[in-house]
Write an enzyme that holds these catalytic residues in place. Structure first.
Site, PDB file in Angstrom:
ATOM      1  N   ASP A 181     -29.804 -28.163 -36.765  1.00 17.97           N
ATOM      2  CA  ASP A 181     -30.375 -28.208 -35.412  1.00 17.97           C
ATOM      3  C   ASP A 181     -30.462 -29.669 -34.983  1.00 17.97           C
ATOM      4  OD1 ASP A 181     -31.683 -26.991 -33.073  1.00 17.97           O
ATOM      5  OD2 ASP A 181     -33.437 -28.091 -33.748  1.00 17.97           O
ATOM      6  N   SER A 182     -30.565 -29.874 -33.670  1.00 16.90           N
ATOM      7  CA  SER A 182     -30.740 -31.235 -33.165  1.00 16.90           C
ATOM      8  C   SER A 182     -32.045 -31.840 -33.694  1.00 16.90           C
ATOM      9  CB  SER A 182     -30.773 -31.209 -31.635  1.00 16.90           C
ATOM     10  OG  SER A 182     -31.811 -30.359 -31.197  1.00 16.90           O
ATOM     11  N   CYS A 184     -28.998 -24.040 -33.109  1.00 15.89           N
ATOM     12  CA  CYS A 184     -29.377 -24.781 -31.899  1.00 15.89           C
ATOM     13  C   CYS A 184     -28.532 -24.201 -30.769  1.00 15.89           C
ATOM     14  CB  CYS A 184     -29.063 -26.262 -32.100  1.00 15.89           C
ATOM     15  SG  CYS A 184     -29.262 -27.273 -30.621  1.00 15.89           S
ATOM     16  N   GLU A 232     -42.202 -30.962 -29.011  1.00 12.00           N
ATOM     17  CA  GLU A 232     -42.004 -31.980 -30.057  1.00 12.00           C
ATOM     18  C   GLU A 232     -43.183 -32.958 -30.095  1.00 12.00           C
ATOM     19  OE1 GLU A 232     -38.397 -33.577 -31.183  1.00 12.00           O
ATOM     20  OE2 GLU A 232     -37.696 -31.532 -31.516  1.00 12.00           O
ATOM     21  N   CYS A 265     -33.715 -21.050 -26.801  1.00 12.19           N
ATOM     22  CA  CYS A 265     -33.856 -22.394 -27.373  1.00 12.19           C
ATOM     23  C   CYS A 265     -34.711 -22.222 -28.608  1.00 12.19           C
ATOM     24  CB  CYS A 265     -34.534 -23.339 -26.385  1.00 12.19           C
ATOM     25  SG  CYS A 265     -34.979 -24.926 -27.136  1.00 12.19           S
ATOM     26  N   HIS A 286     -36.630 -24.089 -30.139  1.00 13.79           N
ATOM     27  CA  HIS A 286     -37.982 -24.669 -30.102  1.00 13.79           C
ATOM     28  C   HIS A 286     -39.018 -23.688 -29.536  1.00 13.79           C
ATOM     29  CE1 HIS A 286     -36.074 -28.506 -30.821  1.00 13.79           C
ATOM     30  NE2 HIS A 286     -37.236 -29.121 -30.811  1.00 13.79           N
TER      31      HIS A 286
HETATM   32  N1  DGL Z   1     -33.098 -26.651 -30.401  1.00 16.96           N
HETATM   33  C1  DGL Z   1     -32.295 -26.899 -29.225  1.00 16.96           C
HETATM   34  C2  DGL Z   1     -31.779 -25.581 -28.652  1.00 16.96           C
HETATM   35  O1  DGL Z   1     -31.954 -24.554 -29.206  1.00 16.96           O
HETATM   36  C3  DGL Z   1     -33.031 -27.627 -28.163  1.00 16.96           C
HETATM   37  C4  DGL Z   1     -33.490 -28.993 -28.524  1.00 16.96           C
HETATM   38  C5  DGL Z   1     -32.688 -30.093 -27.912  1.00 16.96           C
HETATM   39  O2  DGL Z   1     -32.629 -30.212 -26.677  1.00 16.96           O
HETATM   40  O3  DGL Z   1     -32.154 -30.872 -28.695  1.00 16.96           O
HETATM   41  O4  DGL Z   1     -31.163 -25.584 -27.624  1.00 16.96           O
END
Ligand code: DGL
Length: 276
Positions: free
Chosen positions: A11-12, A74, A159, A193, A195
């Site tokens: 993931d990012s 992600c 975050e 997403c 998150h």
């Molecule tokens: N976890 C990323 C997603 O599912 C979002 C976080 C980011 O913008 O890096 O899209």
């Protein structure tokens, strides 16, 4: 240390941990390597080329660590990089390795979850602009009306642990109201997403009991179990001692502290550089 043929989860940043924890629950026997590119997150507002290059570096890193299979946990990276990596890069990297994303498993399922046939999609700007959910849902559930809304403030709020602040609550509520104003018949909202499951309860309280809020983790975990049961050539390669090792491109102490918010357990990560 980790074992020799783990499943890679990328993931990012922290969001993929919500997917990893569901995968671990469903498939505890395997070994896992998690990589969070926290130093370069968020990816949500970045261009196609940048997200593609970062994701390819991450996938290559996990391949070099011995992962025969990498899950891009992600949505932004799945939307902007997965197809190119699968079609253009994988054949030259290795014919024995696989990369899977999180959008297809979710869109395969969503048609079975809505009664009104009106679905809402909440995600980062990158995921929403890519139209990936629209395109995939059109394939698997063409009778469904899909309405999307980008929530660019949510990842930074989560975050920074500010989603419960007065301003945080205001942003979250406003975005949800915008989505529901676009289509009041929505009865199912997909959190597109990784998150967003951290604030699932907050979203459910705003939407009320008539709307189901769907997190991807359990769906991705179930689809992965199904994939491995059908692909013995990959399943046979995977090591099975139940270990998890975490890498981050940021400071590992910072990662460890925040990761517990997503995982509900303490971990010890290792810092790594992946930029070519
Ligand atoms: N976890 C990323 C997603 O599912 C979002 C976080 C980011 O913008 O890096 O899209």
């Amino acid at each position: 240390m980790f074992n020799n043929a783990p499943i890679g989860v990328f993931d990012s940043g922290y969001g993929g941990l919500t997917v990893l924890s569901e995968i671990k629950k469903r498939l505890p026997q395997f070994d896992y390597l998690y990589l969070g590119d926290n130093a370069r997150a968020p990816y949500g507002n970045r261009s196609f080329d940048v997200v593609y290059n970062f994701t390819l570096e991450a996938v290559n890193f996990l391949f070099e660590k011995g992962c025969p299979l990498v899950i891009i946990a992600c949505n932004t990276a799945s939307a902007k990089a997965l197809r190119s990596i699968q079609q253009n890069d994988l054949p030259t990297i290795s014919v024995n390795k696989r990369v899977l994303g999180v959008i297809r498993p979710s869109t395969e399922e969503i048609g079975t979850l809505t009664k009104s046939k009106h679905v809402g999609v909440l995600g980062t700007t990158g995921t929403i602009q890519s139209q990936s959910y629209m395109i995939e849902l059109q394939k698997f559930a063409p009778d469904i009306q899909v309405t999307q809304h980008a929530c660019p403030m949510w990842v930074p709020l989560i975050e920074n642990d500010r989603h419960n602040s007065l301003a945080g609550k205001m942003f979250i509520e406003e975005d949800i109201q915008i989505l529901m104003r676009k289509d009041p018949e929505i009865d199912t909202v997909i959190l597109a997403c990784t998150h967003y499951p951290v604030i699932k309860q907050q979203i459910e309280e705003i939407l009320g009991s008539k709307v189901s809020v769907i997190a991807q983790g359990p769906i991705v975990a179930e689809k992965l179990a199904d994939y491995l049961s059908r692909h013995h050539e990959i399943e046979n390669l995977l090591s099975k001692t139940g270990s998890v090792h975490y890498y981050t491109t940021e400071n590992s102490h910072v990662f460890d502290q925040k990761a517990s918010q997503f995982l509900g357990e303490q971990i010890a990560s290792e810092h790594v550089e992946i930029a070519g």
